[in-house]
Design a protein around this motif. Structure first.
Motif, PDB file in Angstrom:
ATOM      1  N   THR A  36      38.471  59.425   7.833  1.00  0.00           N
ATOM      2  CA  THR A  36      37.540  60.441   8.345  1.00  0.00           C
ATOM      3  C   THR A  36      38.295  61.686   8.787  1.00  0.00           C
ATOM      4  N   ARG A  37      39.455  61.467   9.346  1.00  0.00           N
ATOM      5  CA  ARG A  37      40.244  62.609   9.787  1.00  0.00           C
ATOM      6  C   ARG A  37      40.487  63.558   8.609  1.00  0.00           C
ATOM      7  N   GLU A  38      40.912  62.976   7.514  1.00  0.00           N
ATOM      8  CA  GLU A  38      41.175  63.807   6.342  1.00  0.00           C
ATOM      9  C   GLU A  38      39.906  64.470   5.826  1.00  0.00           C
ATOM     10  N   LYS A  39      38.837  63.712   5.877  1.00  0.00           N
ATOM     11  CA  LYS A  39      37.549  64.272   5.444  1.00  0.00           C
ATOM     12  C   LYS A  39      37.231  65.526   6.257  1.00  0.00           C
ATOM     13  N   VAL A  40      37.420  65.405   7.562  1.00  0.00           N
ATOM     14  CA  VAL A  40      37.118  66.528   8.443  1.00  0.00           C
ATOM     15  C   VAL A  40      38.038  67.712   8.152  1.00  0.00           C
ATOM     16  N   TYR A  41      39.322  67.420   8.030  1.00  0.00           N
ATOM     17  CA  TYR A  41      40.258  68.501   7.747  1.00  0.00           C
ATOM     18  C   TYR A  41      39.856  69.236   6.471  1.00  0.00           C
ATOM     19  N   GLU A  42      39.475  68.451   5.503  1.00  0.00           N
ATOM     20  CA  GLU A  42      39.086  69.050   4.238  1.00  0.00           C
ATOM     21  C   GLU A  42      37.864  69.959   4.422  1.00  0.00           C
ATOM     22  N   ALA A  43      36.928  69.478   5.199  1.00  0.00           N
ATOM     23  CA  ALA A  43      35.716  70.262   5.443  1.00  0.00           C
ATOM     24  C   ALA A  43      36.046  71.546   6.198  1.00  0.00           C
ATOM     25  N   ILE A  44      36.986  71.432   7.119  1.00  0.00           N
ATOM     26  CA  ILE A  44      37.391  72.618   7.877  1.00  0.00           C
ATOM     27  C   ILE A  44      37.986  73.647   6.931  1.00  0.00           C
ATOM     28  N   ARG A  45      38.829  73.160   6.057  1.00  0.00           N
ATOM     29  CA  ARG A  45      39.451  74.042   5.085  1.00  0.00           C
ATOM     30  C   ARG A  45      38.379  74.690   4.199  1.00  0.00           C
ATOM     31  N   ALA A  46      37.485  73.864   3.758  1.00  0.00           N
ATOM     32  CA  ALA A  46      36.455  74.348   2.834  1.00  0.00           C
ATOM     33  C   ALA A  46      35.564  75.405   3.472  1.00  0.00           C
ATOM     34  N   THR A  47      35.233  75.201   4.723  1.00  0.00           N
ATOM     35  CA  THR A  47      34.313  76.135   5.374  1.00  0.00           C
ATOM     36  C   THR A  47      35.023  77.321   6.004  1.00  0.00           C
ATOM     37  N   GLY A  48      36.324  77.191   6.218  1.00  0.00           N
ATOM     38  CA  GLY A  48      37.046  78.269   6.894  1.00  0.00           C
ATOM     39  C   GLY A  48      36.707  78.310   8.376  1.00  0.00           C
ATOM     40  N   TYR A  49      36.413  77.162   8.895  1.00  0.00           N
ATOM     41  CA  TYR A  49      36.001  77.077  10.300  1.00  0.00           C
ATOM     42  C   TYR A  49      37.130  77.389  11.283  1.00  0.00           C
ATOM     43  N   ARG A  50      36.795  78.076  12.352  1.00  0.00           N
ATOM     44  CA  ARG A  50      37.690  78.265  13.496  1.00  0.00           C
ATOM     45  C   ARG A  50      36.921  77.954  14.756  1.00  0.00           C
ATOM     46  N   VAL A  51      37.567  77.293  15.685  1.00  0.00           N
ATOM     47  CA  VAL A  51      36.846  76.966  16.915  1.00  0.00           C
ATOM     48  C   VAL A  51      36.550  78.244  17.693  1.00  0.00           C
ATOM     49  N   ASN A  52      35.406  78.277  18.250  1.00  0.00           N
ATOM     50  CA  ASN A  52      35.020  79.416  19.083  1.00  0.00           C
ATOM     51  C   ASN A  52      35.648  79.248  20.459  1.00  0.00           C
TER      52      ASN A  52
END
Lengths: 350, 350
Positions: A36-52
């Motif tokens: 799941t960790r990798e899944k999340v990292y991948e999603a972060i990369r894909a979306t270009g997410y940054r924490v507010n």
DNA sequence: TTGTATGCGTTATCAC
DNA sequence: GTGATAACGCATACAA
């Protein structure tokens, strides 16, 4: 402005997990299964997410930032320190907020606000003149344990302090001149309300007394660390009927301009007057004659202060209230001092 | 940590009004009746309330902070600028986040984060070398309109820029030397990848050509603005079979150390060599010989940059994309330059 | 002019 | 190991 900035929810959606899981992936990745960790990292990369940052700060009640209070940002002495503070703090995930404490702005209020409104987690102050009002502010905000003095300090507040061994520096200066045969030594001071100036002057006088040197009152010349005050001091010295043969300056800026003005006035340094400074600014080694001075390790001072603060911020345990760290100083013998009576010149370290 | 920090609700309770009213008293006081407004103020005073910055930032989607990117914080040239930026921003309610762009830290990522995670509303960069990656970051964060270059800039990005009239400065320098009779003029440059160095060098060459001066290739000495490079340049000049009679340095630091090293090498300034710098650091007037130089109004540069950014942050209207403001420069004639062939001069203690 | 109610985006507290 | 869900403290749209 940017409606498209992805939020944690978007990441969760893409990764097919809950927002809580995404949050964990960010702050405590070890608590997630690798998949799941990798899944999340991948999603972060894909979306270009940054924490507010604001949202995180609000929730965690932390700021991830530190305020650095600098007396006169324009003074070259401080910028190197600021740089090393910045380096350490950045490496630890903290931002650096900077404020010039000698600014015209109603500073008391401004600084208090930083501390009280949660803009910063802690404070590093290079300014030893802390108002009692500010002391109250810190206390009321429970921030006394998150304050570190750097370079300067206040004897009235028992707070951790990273500083050079100023007394040693003054002794080294006097001893150096003494060993060169000087017996008539003057001193150009810093501002009388400055703790560094006070310590250096006191140590100067003590050491002179120990060595049996008698210092004429007018050899103690009031200055304020500035170039201008060094030039003024030169005028005074040149006009003295009984000149000292050497002078210990409370700062390099004083020493540099004193030397220059002396030349104008026909007083040759080091032949007629040996001059020693304090700080070892970079330029001290690039003037002619190069400046003998007491070196302060500014990079280390900044780094130590930053590390001290980080330790405090990261630990729940109350730290030793007022830890004092003395950074070493060194005498850097260059060309602006020479043995008394010695003929001729340079690297003449008798 | 501080459980007692009063919140807006507490103030509302004490004042006997709603939280919305308290909030209005803080942000749009004119929309309240005088009586309630005073009531709220009184309650704020009584409770010692401070706005929680994180909560406000989250809600308003603003940070109330600006990032200042400084290339080499340790360089005394920048600190004065930083100080005036700080002054203007503080007066307008903005905090100043500072970051050394030449820091070892993985800066690309760090700076991007500041911009993308809402830590800052805008950016003032004193570093002209903006990576294309960072340009992308800015664009993706819709922050291109909140960036201002100060001092340095990048020709590849058409962004607002506050800068000195560097070409004029170089011309003034050449003209000054020319009017003193110099026909053999050298130039110590800044780093070749620096925009300021490029502009100054180009303007130097252009002006020399206009005046019909022929510049030997080896009179153009590569430097990097630093003290060390000035000393190196002095060595090279001293070793030349055909020396220039004057040299225009791309920075004061170069000029200062060049002069000092020249003395060591038996080349007298200004008698054997006239030297002119660029910047007018404070110390330029306090050395011997004092330094003729091109003055940059650093305080103004910082102030203008800060004001430009604030204008942009406060206006919803898109501003002129790439406004370029040229701050004036002045020739400050001091002692390090003299008429060619002129016999001696000031403090020329041979 | 003032109050009510909702949401800003995240983390922490529970359960499961 | 993971998922709902309730704060965190404030500002604002909408009502009154």
């Amino acid at each position: 402005m940017q409606k498209l900035q992805p939020k944690i929810k978007d990441v969760a959606h893409v990764a097919g997990v809950s927002t809580a899981t995404v949050s964990r992936a960010l702050t405590q990745p070890e608590r997630l299964s690798e998949s799941t960790r990798e899944k999340v990292y991948e999603a972060i990369r894909a979306t270009g997410y940054r924490v507010n940052k604001a949202a995180r700060n609000l929730r965690t009640r932390r700021a991830g930032a530190v305020l650095v209070l600098v007396p006169n940002l324009g003074n070259p002495f401080f910028s190197v320190i600021l740089s090393s503070i910045n380096e350490v703090l950045a490496a630890n995930g903290y931002s650096v907020l900077v404020f010039d404490s000698q600014q015209p702005s109603a500073r008391g209020q401004v600084v208090s606000d930083y501390l009280l409104n949660g803009s910063v987690d802690g404070l590093i102050t290079l300014d030893g003149n802390m108002s009692s009002a500010m002391g109250e502010t810190l206390k009321s905000a429970n921030m006394l344990r998150n304050v570190v003095f750097c370079c300067e300090w206040s004897d009235e507040m028992s707070l951790p302090s990273i500083r050079s061994d100023n007394a040693l520096g003054a002794r080294l200066a006097v001893d150096h001149l003494f060993s060169l045969g000087h017996r008539r030594i003057g001193h150009v001071t810093g501002p009388s309300d400055n703790i560094l100036a006070q310590v250096r002057k006191a140590a100067f006088e003590t050491r002179c007394a120990e060595l049996g040197l008698s210092i004429a009152p007018d050899w103690i010349i009031p200055g304020d660390f500035s170039l201008a005050s060094g030039a003024l001091a030169a005028e005074q010295i040149a006009a003295m009927p009984e000149r000292p043969t050497a002078v210990f300056c409370a700062s390099d800026e004083i020493a540099l301009s004193l030397i220059s003005r002396c030349k104008h006035l026909g007083v040759s340094v080091p032949r007629d007057l040996s001059v020693i400074g304090f700080d070892d600014l970079e330029i001290a080694g690039f003037v002619e004659p190069s400046l003998t001075t007491i070196r302060q390790d500014r990079t280390r001072l900044g780094r130590l202060a930053a590390e001290e603060l980080i330790t405090r911020l990261n630990s729940v345990q109350p730290q030793e209230a007022s830890r004092i760290v003395l950074a070493p100083v060194d005498l850097i013998a260059r060309e602006s001092t020479m043995a008394i009576g010695a003929e001729s010149f340079p690297p003449n370290m008798a």
